[in-house]
Design a protein around this motif. Sequence first.
Motif, PDB file in Angstrom:
ATOM      1  N   ILE A  33       0.820  -1.213   0.000  1.00 46.68           N
ATOM      2  CA  ILE A  33       0.000   0.000   0.000  1.00 46.68           C
ATOM      3  C   ILE A  33       0.854   1.265   0.000  1.00 46.68           C
ATOM      4  O   ILE A  33       0.433   2.299  -0.514  1.00 46.68           O
ATOM      5  CB  ILE A  33      -0.987  -0.018   1.200  1.00 46.68           C
ATOM      6  CG1 ILE A  33      -2.037   1.114   1.089  1.00 46.68           C
ATOM      7  CG2 ILE A  33      -0.251   0.123   2.499  1.00 46.68           C
ATOM      8  CD1 ILE A  33      -3.089   0.834   0.103  1.00 46.68           C
ATOM      9  N   ASP A  34       2.063   1.197   0.541  1.00 41.61           N
ATOM     10  CA  ASP A  34       2.933   2.380   0.566  1.00 41.61           C
ATOM     11  C   ASP A  34       3.288   2.841  -0.842  1.00 41.61           C
ATOM     12  O   ASP A  34       3.264   4.033  -1.145  1.00 41.61           O
ATOM     13  CB  ASP A  34       4.213   2.097   1.352  1.00 41.61           C
ATOM     14  CG  ASP A  34       3.939   1.859   2.832  1.00 41.61           C
ATOM     15  OD1 ASP A  34       2.956   2.437   3.338  1.00 41.61           O
ATOM     16  OD2 ASP A  34       4.693   1.099   3.462  1.00 41.61           O
ATOM     17  N   LYS A  35       3.617   1.904  -1.715  1.00 37.46           N
ATOM     18  CA  LYS A  35       3.941   2.255  -3.093  1.00 37.46           C
ATOM     19  C   LYS A  35       2.709   2.795  -3.811  1.00 37.46           C
ATOM     20  O   LYS A  35       2.801   3.724  -4.612  1.00 37.46           O
ATOM     21  CB  LYS A  35       4.499   1.049  -3.843  1.00 37.46           C
ATOM     22  CG  LYS A  35       5.901   0.680  -3.423  1.00 37.46           C
ATOM     23  CD  LYS A  35       6.442  -0.440  -4.273  1.00 37.46           C
ATOM     24  CE  LYS A  35       7.839  -0.830  -3.823  1.00 37.46           C
ATOM     25  NZ  LYS A  35       8.387  -1.910  -4.648  1.00 37.46           N
ATOM     26  N   ALA A  36       1.560   2.215  -3.521  1.00 37.98           N
ATOM     27  CA  ALA A  36       0.321   2.689  -4.140  1.00 37.98           C
ATOM     28  C   ALA A  36       0.007   4.117  -3.692  1.00 37.98           C
ATOM     29  O   ALA A  36      -0.430   4.945  -4.486  1.00 37.98           O
ATOM     30  CB  ALA A  36      -0.830   1.763  -3.788  1.00 37.98           C
ATOM     31  N   LEU A  37       0.239   4.421  -2.423  1.00 37.91           N
ATOM     32  CA  LEU A  37       0.010   5.775  -1.921  1.00 37.91           C
ATOM     33  C   LEU A  37       0.978   6.771  -2.560  1.00 37.91           C
ATOM     34  O   LEU A  37       0.616   7.903  -2.858  1.00 37.91           O
ATOM     35  CB  LEU A  37       0.155   5.822  -0.400  1.00 37.91           C
ATOM     36  CG  LEU A  37      -1.033   5.276   0.374  1.00 37.91           C
ATOM     37  CD1 LEU A  37      -0.703   5.183   1.853  1.00 37.91           C
ATOM     38  CD2 LEU A  37      -2.255   6.134   0.168  1.00 37.91           C
ATOM     39  N   LYS A  38       2.214   6.333  -2.786  1.00 35.59           N
ATOM     40  CA  LYS A  38       3.195   7.197  -3.435  1.00 35.59           C
ATOM     41  C   LYS A  38       2.753   7.520  -4.864  1.00 35.59           C
ATOM     42  O   LYS A  38       2.824   8.666  -5.307  1.00 35.59           O
ATOM     43  CB  LYS A  38       4.554   6.506  -3.438  1.00 35.59           C
ATOM     44  CG  LYS A  38       5.696   7.393  -3.801  1.00 35.59           C
ATOM     45  CD  LYS A  38       7.021   6.676  -3.598  1.00 35.59           C
ATOM     46  CE  LYS A  38       8.176   7.581  -3.940  1.00 35.59           C
ATOM     47  NZ  LYS A  38       9.468   6.928  -3.743  1.00 35.59           N
ATOM     48  N   LYS A  39       2.255   6.491  -5.574  1.00 33.10           N
ATOM     49  CA  LYS A  39       1.743   6.706  -6.926  1.00 33.10           C
ATOM     50  C   LYS A  39       0.550   7.658  -6.904  1.00 33.10           C
ATOM     51  O   LYS A  39       0.396   8.516  -7.760  1.00 33.10           O
ATOM     52  CB  LYS A  39       1.298   5.383  -7.561  1.00 33.10           C
ATOM     53  CG  LYS A  39       2.408   4.528  -8.061  1.00 33.10           C
ATOM     54  CD  LYS A  39       1.815   3.300  -8.724  1.00 33.10           C
ATOM     55  CE  LYS A  39       2.864   2.331  -9.168  1.00 33.10           C
ATOM     56  NZ  LYS A  39       2.263   1.125  -9.781  1.00 33.10           N
ATOM     57  N   TYR A  40      -0.305   7.474  -5.892  1.00 38.82           N
ATOM     58  CA  TYR A  40      -1.493   8.311  -5.756  1.00 38.82           C
ATOM     59  C   TYR A  40      -1.123   9.774  -5.573  1.00 38.82           C
ATOM     60  O   TYR A  40      -1.707  10.654  -6.189  1.00 38.82           O
ATOM     61  CB  TYR A  40      -2.334   7.833  -4.579  1.00 38.82           C
ATOM     62  CG  TYR A  40      -3.486   8.731  -4.261  1.00 38.82           C
ATOM     63  CD1 TYR A  40      -4.615   8.748  -5.053  1.00 38.82           C
ATOM     64  CD2 TYR A  40      -3.438   9.598  -3.174  1.00 38.82           C
ATOM     65  CE1 TYR A  40      -5.672   9.587  -4.782  1.00 38.82           C
ATOM     66  CE2 TYR A  40      -4.484  10.435  -2.893  1.00 38.82           C
ATOM     67  CZ  TYR A  40      -5.599  10.424  -3.697  1.00 38.82           C
ATOM     68  OH  TYR A  40      -6.628  11.266  -3.410  1.00 38.82           O
ATOM     69  N   LYS A  41      -0.121  10.033  -4.726  1.00 37.70           N
ATOM     70  CA  LYS A  41       0.304  11.413  -4.477  1.00 37.70           C
ATOM     71  C   LYS A  41       0.825  12.069  -5.759  1.00 37.70           C
ATOM     72  O   LYS A  41       0.531  13.232  -6.040  1.00 37.70           O
ATOM     73  CB  LYS A  41       1.373  11.449  -3.393  1.00 37.70           C
ATOM     74  CG  LYS A  41       0.838  11.169  -2.013  1.00 37.70           C
ATOM     75  CD  LYS A  41       1.941  11.184  -0.985  1.00 37.70           C
ATOM     76  CE  LYS A  41       1.425  10.786   0.380  1.00 37.70           C
ATOM     77  NZ  LYS A  41       2.504  10.730   1.385  1.00 37.70           N
ATOM     78  N   LYS A  42       1.589  11.311  -6.546  1.00 34.76           N
ATOM     79  CA  LYS A  42       2.102  11.848  -7.807  1.00 34.76           C
ATOM     80  C   LYS A  42       0.964  12.147  -8.773  1.00 34.76           C
ATOM     81  O   LYS A  42       0.937  13.190  -9.432  1.00 34.76           O
ATOM     82  CB  LYS A  42       3.076  10.861  -8.450  1.00 34.76           C
ATOM     83  CG  LYS A  42       4.428  10.834  -7.782  1.00 34.76           C
ATOM     84  CD  LYS A  42       5.353   9.891  -8.513  1.00 34.76           C
ATOM     85  CE  LYS A  42       6.677   9.769  -7.795  1.00 34.76           C
ATOM     86  NZ  LYS A  42       7.580   8.817  -8.472  1.00 34.76           N
ATOM     87  N   LYS A  43       0.003  11.213  -8.871  1.00 39.02           N
ATOM     88  CA  LYS A  43      -1.137  11.420  -9.760  1.00 39.02           C
ATOM     89  C   LYS A  43      -1.960  12.627  -9.322  1.00 39.02           C
ATOM     90  O   LYS A  43      -2.456  13.388 -10.141  1.00 39.02           O
ATOM     91  CB  LYS A  43      -2.034  10.177  -9.762  1.00 39.02           C
ATOM     92  CG  LYS A  43      -2.022   9.408 -11.024  1.00 39.02           C
ATOM     93  CD  LYS A  43      -3.089   8.336 -10.987  1.00 39.02           C
ATOM     94  CE  LYS A  43      -2.999   7.490 -12.226  1.00 39.02           C
ATOM     95  NZ  LYS A  43      -4.012   6.457 -12.263  1.00 39.02           N
ATOM     96  N   PHE A  44      -2.100  12.787  -8.015  1.00 36.62           N
ATOM     97  CA  PHE A  44      -2.870  13.887  -7.453  1.00 36.62           C
ATOM     98  C   PHE A  44      -2.229  15.229  -7.810  1.00 36.62           C
ATOM     99  O   PHE A  44      -2.914  16.184  -8.177  1.00 36.62           O
ATOM    100  CB  PHE A  44      -2.980  13.724  -5.938  1.00 36.62           C
ATOM    101  CG  PHE A  44      -3.833  14.759  -5.278  1.00 36.62           C
ATOM    102  CD1 PHE A  44      -5.205  14.704  -5.371  1.00 36.62           C
ATOM    103  CD2 PHE A  44      -3.260  15.791  -4.565  1.00 36.62           C
ATOM    104  CE1 PHE A  44      -6.003  15.659  -4.775  1.00 36.62           C
ATOM    105  CE2 PHE A  44      -4.041  16.749  -3.962  1.00 36.62           C
ATOM    106  CZ  PHE A  44      -5.405  16.680  -4.061  1.00 36.62           C
ATOM    107  N   GLU A  45      -0.896  15.305  -7.710  1.00 40.64           N
ATOM    108  CA  GLU A  45      -0.201  16.540  -8.061  1.00 40.64           C
ATOM    109  C   GLU A  45      -0.332  16.848  -9.547  1.00 40.64           C
ATOM    110  O   GLU A  45      -0.521  17.999  -9.940  1.00 40.64           O
ATOM    111  CB  GLU A  45       1.278  16.439  -7.697  1.00 40.64           C
ATOM    112  CG  GLU A  45       1.550  16.621  -6.224  1.00 40.64           C
ATOM    113  CD  GLU A  45       3.026  16.572  -5.897  1.00 40.64           C
ATOM    114  OE1 GLU A  45       3.851  16.774  -6.818  1.00 40.64           O
ATOM    115  OE2 GLU A  45       3.356  16.327  -4.733  1.00 40.64           O
ATOM    116  N   LYS A  46      -0.227  15.821 -10.393  1.00 41.39           N
ATOM    117  CA  LYS A  46      -0.298  16.022 -11.836  1.00 41.39           C
ATOM    118  C   LYS A  46      -1.692  16.444 -12.289  1.00 41.39           C
ATOM    119  O   LYS A  46      -1.844  17.149 -13.282  1.00 41.39           O
ATOM    120  CB  LYS A  46       0.116  14.751 -12.584  1.00 41.39           C
ATOM    121  CG  LYS A  46       1.595  14.493 -12.536  1.00 41.39           C
ATOM    122  CD  LYS A  46       1.953  13.259 -13.322  1.00 41.39           C
ATOM    123  CE  LYS A  46       3.427  12.956 -13.224  1.00 41.39           C
ATOM    124  NZ  LYS A  46       3.770  11.738 -13.966  1.00 41.39           N
ATOM    125  N   SER A  47      -2.722  16.005 -11.574  1.00 39.68           N
ATOM    126  CA  SER A  47      -4.086  16.335 -11.977  1.00 39.68           C
ATOM    127  C   SER A  47      -4.468  17.778 -11.646  1.00 39.68           C
ATOM    128  O   SER A  47      -5.459  18.297 -12.162  1.00 39.68           O
ATOM    129  CB  SER A  47      -5.081  15.383 -11.323  1.00 39.68           C
ATOM    130  OG  SER A  47      -5.082  15.576  -9.926  1.00 39.68           O
TER     131      SER A  47
END
Length: 87
Positions: A33-47
């Motif tokens: 889940i840690d890696k998934a959260l990291k991906k989520y944060k990046k996607k959130f910033e890009k959006s």
Amino acid sequence: MLKVKYYLCSLKIFTKGGIYIMLIIDSKDCENIDKALKKYKKKFEKSKILLELRERQHFTKPSVKRRNQILKAIYKQQIASGKIEVK
């Protein structure tokens, strides 16, 4: 092996089309889940959802928006011509 989809939704915002924005993160096999959260944060910033929220907090008149656009264009033109030096 299981393939897990994490549905992480931090903000529900209506866009101009009336659609909810929801970020979906596909995870690979054995991804925690840690890696998934990291991906989520990046996607959130890009959006750029947070920028849109900040813009919608206060109403700005169209004339003020236009004036700001013109001032930005003048500034960029002065930088390009060499009148203003940027560090």
